[in-house]
Design a protein around this motif. Sequence first.
Motif, mmCIF file in Angstrom:
data_model
loop_
_atom_site.group_PDB
_atom_site.id
_atom_site.type_symbol
_atom_site.label_atom_id
_atom_site.label_comp_id
_atom_site.label_asym_id
_atom_site.label_seq_id
_atom_site.Cartn_x
_atom_site.Cartn_y
_atom_site.Cartn_z
ATOM 1 N N THR A 1 1.050 -0.915 0.152
ATOM 2 C CA THR A 1 0.162 -0.321 0.263
ATOM 3 C C THR A 1 0.696 1.384 -0.023
ATOM 4 N N SER A 2 0.357 2.546 -1.024
ATOM 5 C CA SER A 2 1.321 3.529 -0.500
ATOM 6 C C SER A 2 0.387 4.720 -0.081
ATOM 7 N N VAL A 3 1.113 5.024 0.959
ATOM 8 C CA VAL A 3 0.568 6.207 1.776
ATOM 9 C C VAL A 3 1.374 7.552 1.130
ATOM 10 N N ARG A 4 0.468 8.367 0.818
ATOM 11 C CA ARG A 4 1.016 9.907 1.172
ATOM 12 C C ARG A 4 0.250 11.102 2.038
ATOM 13 N N ASP A 5 1.661 11.670 2.252
ATOM 14 C CA ASP A 5 1.109 12.923 3.114
ATOM 15 C C ASP A 5 1.552 14.426 2.244
ATOM 16 N N ILE A 6 0.978 15.400 2.105
ATOM 17 C CA ILE A 6 0.768 16.254 1.189
ATOM 18 C C ILE A 6 0.566 17.666 1.840
ATOM 19 N N ASP A 7 1.372 18.635 2.417
ATOM 20 C CA ASP A 7 1.207 19.778 3.100
ATOM 21 C C ASP A 7 1.976 20.985 1.991
ATOM 22 N N ILE A 8 0.546 22.074 1.616
ATOM 23 C CA ILE A 8 1.542 22.848 0.842
ATOM 24 C C ILE A 8 0.601 24.501 1.593
ATOM 25 N N ARG A 9 2.043 25.308 1.931
ATOM 26 C CA ARG A 9 1.326 26.586 2.172
ATOM 27 C C ARG A 9 1.856 27.806 1.003
ATOM 28 N N ALA A 10 1.172 28.721 1.174
ATOM 29 C CA ALA A 10 1.747 29.367 -0.870
ATOM 30 C C ALA A 10 1.185 30.829 0.140
ATOM 31 N N PHE A 11 2.025 31.722 -0.071
ATOM 32 C CA PHE A 11 1.807 33.054 0.380
ATOM 33 C C PHE A 11 1.873 34.221 -1.551
ATOM 34 N N SER A 12 0.930 35.211 -1.842
ATOM 35 C CA SER A 12 1.297 36.083 -3.191
ATOM 36 C C SER A 12 0.377 37.020 -3.534
ATOM 37 N N GLN A 13 1.303 38.222 -3.509
ATOM 38 C CA GLN A 13 0.977 39.414 -3.308
ATOM 39 C C GLN A 13 1.602 40.244 -5.166
ATOM 40 N N GLU A 14 0.166 40.472 -5.728
ATOM 41 C CA GLU A 14 -0.824 41.036 -7.091
ATOM 42 C C GLU A 14 -0.287 42.790 -6.674
ATOM 43 N N LEU A 15 0.354 43.627 -7.435
ATOM 44 C CA LEU A 15 0.415 44.856 -7.748
ATOM 45 C C LEU A 15 0.078 45.690 -8.502
ATOM 46 N N ARG A 16 -0.803 46.497 -9.282
ATOM 47 C CA ARG A 16 -0.970 46.771 -10.984
ATOM 48 C C ARG A 16 -1.286 48.292 -10.710
ATOM 49 N N LEU A 17 -0.873 49.129 -11.488
ATOM 50 C CA LEU A 17 -1.108 49.881 -11.832
ATOM 51 C C LEU A 17 -1.440 50.641 -13.141
ATOM 52 N N THR A 18 -2.780 50.769 -13.695
ATOM 53 C CA THR A 18 -3.637 50.340 -14.940
ATOM 54 C C THR A 18 -4.177 52.415 -15.282
ATOM 55 N N SER A 19 -3.742 52.787 -16.318
ATOM 56 C CA SER A 19 -3.847 53.734 -16.759
ATOM 57 C C SER A 19 -5.805 53.696 -16.759
ATOM 58 N N THR A 20 -6.025 55.252 -16.529
ATOM 59 C CA THR A 20 -7.579 55.593 -17.235
ATOM 60 C C THR A 20 -8.007 56.171 -17.741
ATOM 61 N N SER A 21 -7.172 57.287 -17.924
ATOM 62 C CA SER A 21 -6.956 58.459 -18.178
ATOM 63 C C SER A 21 -7.284 58.329 -20.341
ATOM 64 N N ASP A 22 -7.935 58.790 -20.892
ATOM 65 C CA ASP A 22 -8.860 59.200 -22.713
ATOM 66 C C ASP A 22 -7.026 59.402 -23.051
ATOM 67 N N GLY A 23 -6.850 58.770 -24.405
ATOM 68 C CA GLY A 23 -6.626 59.379 -24.690
ATOM 69 C C GLY A 23 -6.344 58.207 -25.866
ATOM 70 N N PRO A 24 -4.722 58.452 -26.785
ATOM 71 C CA PRO A 24 -4.743 57.148 -27.913
ATOM 72 C C PRO A 24 -3.774 56.381 -27.370
ATOM 73 N N PHE A 25 -3.385 56.623 -26.262
ATOM 74 C CA PHE A 25 -1.840 56.067 -24.762
ATOM 75 C C PHE A 25 -2.100 55.201 -23.740
ATOM 76 N N SER A 26 -2.721 54.073 -24.073
ATOM 77 C CA SER A 26 -2.826 53.470 -22.455
ATOM 78 C C SER A 26 -2.075 52.474 -21.695
ATOM 79 N N TRP A 27 -1.897 51.811 -20.479
ATOM 80 C CA TRP A 27 -0.840 51.391 -20.029
ATOM 81 C C TRP A 27 -1.418 50.214 -18.798
ATOM 82 N N ILE A 28 -1.044 48.968 -18.622
ATOM 83 C CA ILE A 28 -0.600 48.754 -17.271
ATOM 84 C C ILE A 28 0.806 48.021 -17.194
#
Length: 815
Positions: free
Chosen positions: A352-379
């Motif tokens: 018999t195969s027996v297995r125990d797995i434990d996974i812990r994860a932390f993530s952080q995302e920061l994002r800036l998105t342009s909202t002004s009118d015009g021909p140029f937009s960015w993220i």
Amino acid sequence: MFTTDKRLKRSTISRAVAGAIAGVMAMSSASAQQTSALDSEEEVERIFVTASKRPLTLQDTPIAVSVTSAADIEQSKIVDVLDLQVLVPSLKVSQTTLTSATSFSIRGFGSPSGIGTEPSVGVFIDGVFRSRAGGAISDLPRVERVEVLSGPQSTLFGKNASAGVVSVITSAPSFVTEGRVEATLGNYNQRRVKGYVTGGVTDELALSFSAGINRRDGFVTSLQAGVPDQDDRDRWNVRGQALWEPTPDVSLRVIADYSEIDEICCSSPNVISGPVNGIVLALGGIVLDENNPFARESVLIKAPTNDLEDGGISAHLDVDFAGFSLTSITAYRFNSLAASNPVGNSSVDTSTSVRDIDIRAFSQELRLTSTSDGPFSWIAGGFFFDEEIESTDALEYGPQLRPFVNLLTGGGLVAVESALGFPEGTFYPEGISVSYAEGQDNKDYSFFASADYQLTDSLTLTGGLNYTNDRKQAYVRETSNDDVFSAINFNTLAGGAFAGLSAAQFRPPTVSFPNSLENGKSDDSDTTYLLRLAYKLNENYNFYISQATGFKSSSWDLTNFSRPSSSLASALDASGENSSNPMYGSRFSSPEYSTVTEVGMKVWYQNFQANLAIFDQSLDDFQVRSFDGIDFFQANAGKTSVDGFEFDVRYSLNKNWTFTLAGTYLDPIYDEFENAPPGPNAPLDEFGNRIPEDLSGTRPLNIPEKSMVAGIVYTTSFDTADMYVRADYTYESALVFAPSGSITANNPDFTRQVNNLGMSAGLHFDNNMSVQVWGRNLTDDENLLSVYGQAGQAGTVGAYINQPRTYGVTVGYTF
């Protein structure tokens, strides 16, 4: 010859695509003429998606993306991510040994499951990356839509999305009090209850709570007394949310969820019985008919168990400033698995195969998105990911392993025991075990940016960059090994007189790492890009051409099959770290890189919408992992490519009838794969290990050439109720599971062609009661999902099979 064949295939693709474009143009012309057939006041709801991290309509999003709406999910009774493939032909989801052993592929490619192997298809739920399938397979909560993005998405998604992304967007809390509760009964004793309630607590704060329980008896009947049936459902989940909007410019959404899965999974009947059948019968076991795997019967002496817990909390902050907005997604996730599986599909208790797995994860995302009118937009933004994996596993020897091996060796076990002077009963006694500890610490960060510039009112140029750095520290340690028999090197003992016994050595001592030659560290970085030119002819037609690259970091084999390369044999001997019975193989895959060039067209009319993408995708050092019943193999395919196209069309004949058709054509090939996992009959090297095969020029496994989903929906209203009737038909062209030279080559029993029909019908009454009847696989289509060598049974081939016909009724109340 190969080049000529490839050119012919591409010519076929070109003709097919040209025909598809002509058909779309003709249908759209007809659509424009028939628009007046619809009520002029009736507007088709435009679907908004966030595939580009901006809210755009599906037709204005120049990305190959398939969207499954909340209505589609509800009508088709989509319960979890595995069910999505019945509506999205480019997405394939497979499940094998465990409930959590689930893998995703898009356009034919994805990484197999494994705790040391990250997915090539990134799964995100409300923007939070789920690093392993075990964190993404729970029943779906209240979903707003699911977006499936094809091809690399690295410039917008921060972690390992080299083949595509599955993005699940759930419904936020509402300030208007509402809720729903529903109950389902179906065959196989299906019982499912779920519900949600949401509402405003103050003018600034809204809360929601949802929960669900899903239970069903197993599809596979156990023939052993006291052993439960297999392939059942037993899971529950809860989810709470808070939405705080103190000002019109600030929004904070906090999500906490928890789920448990406790299931008997997954059955795998034999489709080829090897020479061990006679031994099983001699030990009083049961042998099933290999010619009828769809009898759905099991003789396992013990039930394979899977206890999975998953949960976490995330905070989503959005702040609008003058000219740009800030988005922050902070998340902590945990996932644990406790599994127990009898080895091989056998009715005798060998191990018999027996297995125990434990996974812990932390993530952080920061994002800036342009909202002004015009021909140029960015993220622009950044992403950080910190994950820790800890795992233990063991192989516990059962009471029938010793007599099994003794019969397998023709009495050689007892004879060698005596000849070598070991006390009787030394080899393979009941109760001993071989134990391991595995783990990995992964830190990943990336910076990404993309920008759109409108060259003219109709023409937009997009460019994007992503820099990713990924570091891993992995380990595999053998913590105990009481297997005396497997520790003996029979290839060298007495001049190799006992070499034939090496095939019965199931757990030779392994070389742990890190060691003096293998530090267990990987440090990968890459810069990926996106270039796209989009042309909006008018409000009805959009075209784009793009090229994008993707990257996936190194993967380690975190299992007890993890073995050093044979190139290290002499150095390991010299350092004194080698095993007493050396076994060599693989435990590392270098990074994977992808490039896709794509041309797309999107059409939108009031009663007709169509999307078409033609692509040429290549993967360098594609990460491959396989198991043949004896060993796991981990390698890189030098170069793999796939040409093809995908499309989806939606046509509303009038306000009652809607027709949908979506399809994918794939022409994949291993351009270069000289180090492929060896077949069962491969020649041996000087160490007794099978020599890798050269699969260059062959077609990758388990990828259908053509996939298609066709749907019809009829809706109408009565004085007291709204009604719908829906049918979805899924088709996959025939494929062969194994390449030439393998045990299953050119065997019609090891091909698959899918013809699957699902239907549902529902009534929603004015008193807010609703009733649905539904059915899945109403054609009772029987198909093998995959084939593999059964563990510890040379010559025996097992298979995983699809689900049988299911049906039921759902009653709900909305308030």
